[in-house]
Motif scaffolding. Sequence first.
Motif, mmCIF file in Angstrom:
data_model
loop_
_atom_site.group_PDB
_atom_site.id
_atom_site.type_symbol
_atom_site.label_atom_id
_atom_site.label_comp_id
_atom_site.label_asym_id
_atom_site.label_seq_id
_atom_site.Cartn_x
_atom_site.Cartn_y
_atom_site.Cartn_z
ATOM 1 N N UNK A 182 -2.428 -12.625 -6.335
ATOM 2 C CA UNK A 182 -1.462 -11.437 -5.979
ATOM 3 C C UNK A 182 -2.008 -10.171 -6.093
ATOM 4 N N UNK A 183 -2.900 -9.732 -7.176
ATOM 5 C CA UNK A 183 -3.442 -8.377 -7.056
ATOM 6 C C UNK A 183 -4.457 -7.968 -5.943
ATOM 7 N N UNK A 184 -5.473 -9.563 -5.784
ATOM 8 C CA UNK A 184 -6.414 -9.216 -4.783
ATOM 9 C C UNK A 184 -5.658 -9.158 -3.404
ATOM 10 N N UNK A 185 -4.433 -9.848 -3.035
ATOM 11 C CA UNK A 185 -4.044 -9.809 -1.768
ATOM 12 C C UNK A 185 -3.373 -8.261 -1.529
ATOM 13 N N UNK A 186 -2.770 -7.901 -2.572
ATOM 14 C CA UNK A 186 -2.110 -6.528 -2.305
ATOM 15 C C UNK A 186 -3.334 -5.436 -1.987
ATOM 16 N N UNK A 187 -4.469 -5.780 -2.818
ATOM 17 C CA UNK A 187 -5.397 -4.653 -2.847
ATOM 18 C C UNK A 187 -6.030 -4.742 -1.345
ATOM 19 N N UNK A 188 -6.304 -5.992 -0.712
ATOM 20 C CA UNK A 188 -6.645 -6.302 0.336
ATOM 21 C C UNK A 188 -5.586 -5.587 1.562
ATOM 22 N N UNK A 189 -4.305 -5.698 1.370
ATOM 23 C CA UNK A 189 -3.486 -5.255 2.239
ATOM 24 C C UNK A 189 -3.324 -3.677 2.336
ATOM 25 N N UNK A 190 -3.976 -3.198 1.234
ATOM 26 C CA UNK A 190 -3.708 -1.729 1.259
ATOM 27 C C UNK A 190 -5.204 -1.163 1.638
ATOM 28 N N UNK A 191 -6.032 -2.010 2.093
ATOM 29 C CA UNK A 191 -7.165 -1.433 2.728
ATOM 30 C C UNK A 191 -8.461 -1.510 2.106
ATOM 31 N N UNK A 192 -8.413 -2.307 0.678
ATOM 32 C CA UNK A 192 -9.524 -2.307 -0.154
ATOM 33 C C UNK A 192 -10.698 -3.235 0.148
ATOM 34 N N UNK A 193 -11.906 -2.943 0.299
ATOM 35 C CA UNK A 193 -12.719 -4.015 0.536
ATOM 36 C C UNK A 193 -12.814 -5.112 -0.480
ATOM 37 N N UNK A 194 -13.033 -6.230 -0.017
ATOM 38 C CA UNK A 194 -13.140 -7.412 -1.130
ATOM 39 C C UNK A 194 -14.390 -8.086 -0.701
#
Length: 263
Positions: A182-194
């Motif tokens: 969930x944390x990774x998905x929210x970060x990606x949705x917020x524009x953070x490069x993964x």
Amino acid sequence: MPGSPGRISYCTTCKNRLWQLTDTLPDNLRRVTEAGNSEIVLVNYNSDDELNTWVRQFQSHIEDGTLRYVHEQTEPYFHASKAKNLAHLAATGRYLVNLDADNYIGDTIPTWRALWEEQPDTLIHGFSPDKNRKQRSEEELVRVRPDSGNGTYGRIGLPRTRFAALGGYDEQLLPSVHEDQDLMDRAAADGLSVVRTPQPGPAAIRNSHRETMRYSGIPLDWWDARELNKERSAENIRLGRLTANPGRSPVKVMLNFTEETEL
């Protein structure tokens, strides 16, 4: 421009997992000591397995700043998101890495630092391939989600500023399962490069799903809890609710055996 990534904090939580920490913590402390400019933050989430006594042997690490020890003394059950937030809030680094109690840092610090030097605003997901499944190529491994039972989801690092902007781990999720994704998905949705990077050598002590849920205090198995948390996570992302825990109340803890504080 690329530059030094700054201090890295490895954030670990424990509820009756001393049997794992006796293997992982000494090695992980050695790794951060050798690397320098890094620390381990360990949250004792009201563990009743003598962790509070055992960890005192590392007093020298507390004194030199390579270990920060947080003791939450009231919660009867383990809640992964709440415990992990305490660890991240107690950290002093520019970059915060979730490191589950069953995980080893291994030889990854130079690799992660190099990635952050090149791309400072990046979430790094460290993983290990499941040795019991058909071997994939390295290119395939960095694309697919790994097996959830091999400790893979125990290593997630991102800038402190990004973690704070996301509100940390979602404390409204059920106590265990899917909080890392969930944390990774929210970060990606917020524009953070993964960026996903494999870890060579032993990475984690394998847990059963039953062990994962053992101290959660809820009458659900791993699969049912995961489905419910996945549904909440997907709904939040669909609606653009990317920042968790609005109005979160601070939690009283003991820091380094001597300092009462709130996180």
